[in-house]
Design an enzyme around this catalytic site. Sequence first.
Site: not given
Ligand SMILES: *Cc1c(COP(=O)(O)O)cnc(C)c1O
Length: 421
Positions: A117, A187, A190, A213, A216, A245, A252, A262
């Site tokens: 992605f 990353d 998945h 997301q 997922k 922070r 602050y 957040r």
């Molecule tokens: C979904 C995804 C992202 C980004 O995640 P979001 O929460 O949609 O921003 C990053 N890397 C891979 C491989 C993804 O499938």
Amino acid sequence: MTLRYQASRIIKGALYRPKTRGGGLAINGGTPVRDKRVPWPPWPSFDLKDRLELIRTFESGKWWYGEKVKEFESRFAALQDAKYCITCSTGTIGLEIAMQAHGIKPGDEVLVPAFSFVATATAVARMGGKPVFVDVDSSWCLDPDAIEAAITSRTTGVLPVHFGGRVADMDKIRAVADRRGLRVYEDAAHAWGSAWKGKGAGVLGRGGVFSFQMFKNLTAGEGGAITSDDEEFADKCRSIVNCGRVKSKAWYYHAELGTNARITELQASLLLTQLDKLPAQTARRERNAAILDRGLSDIEGFVLQPGDGRISRRSYHFYAFRIDAERFGCDRMQFVKACQAEGLPVTEMYYPEPLYRQPVFYEHPSGDYRNVKCPVAEDLAWKSAIWLNHWLLLGSESDMHQIVEIIRKVKTYATEIPSAK
Ligand SMILES: *Cc1c(COP(=O)(O)O)cnc(C)c1O
């Protein structure tokens, strides 16, 4: 699984069972293996527990970053065997924050797989670094043997993706990275629950990033998390998520160039009840994937994304495979259309380009990406990659046998499928 879904599949399964089979492919007027009206498992999947928990948090009036977020972070850290978990607004933002906490400087290069992605690469670029695309191998993950050649004096990190939840070869990647002084980040967007030799994804390098997301395997619509065993890195990420922070300093007081990434208590509440369901869902996906593997592994021209004995748990975000058109008998799009006509909702949402061919990189003013060539990624993107979405793997055993039946039927009549363009 919702009651409504269960009831509807029983009723529809009985009503719409095809009486006769035959007449060739449904796309050519034959009887489909499965009536389109028989539902597949829905996604997102939710029940009364999610609803009640959301309502409880709503009624409490405590909607802002508090106990629920903390509880989710500690439970998600436990799932991934991480010392630290920091939630954030999305996976994309999580990757950007991880790159900032890595300390990326203008011109610093980070090695990323060419097939992923887009956020895997844009996160590096948005933080001022340069993503350098490295080909994937037959595992669909970063090719450890191609890393070495891509390292320059400016390379500071490597960011593998556990494609579809299939963990990349972290032993080899780490060996090269350690030898060449690179930091490894994952990353893991998945890979909720995926593990390598018993240790969770997300802590197989210095830090890992997850996405929540809606499509997922663990979701609250949007959301993300960063995991790590490295206190310094985790503190930095926490600070960046929360406006720079610093724990133990005044509210602050702002030490880092932070942002507000957040999540809310409502998101965390939903993530908690969804997390309750995840282990059983993962086990079911693994069981069902094994049924598919057994039924599909001997089909000429149908090439499964291979596993690895060192992967001790696999999330199966995708059930991924390649169609080798010459050996299979039809091309990818013909396969997709024929499967859909038989009642199998194969996705058409595969990544259509190796990342360096996306305009954001290919048309980059530097011209840096014009001559990149990653043959395996190109074959996957342009010709052969297909996957089933993870919620199909939440179906019954007989659903899995039906998937096998559909794919084998499409194989039998592959040469009769009309061209799909
Ligand atoms: C979904 C995804 C992202 C980004 O995640 P979001 O929460 O949609 O921003 C990053 N890397 C891979 C491989 C993804 O499938």
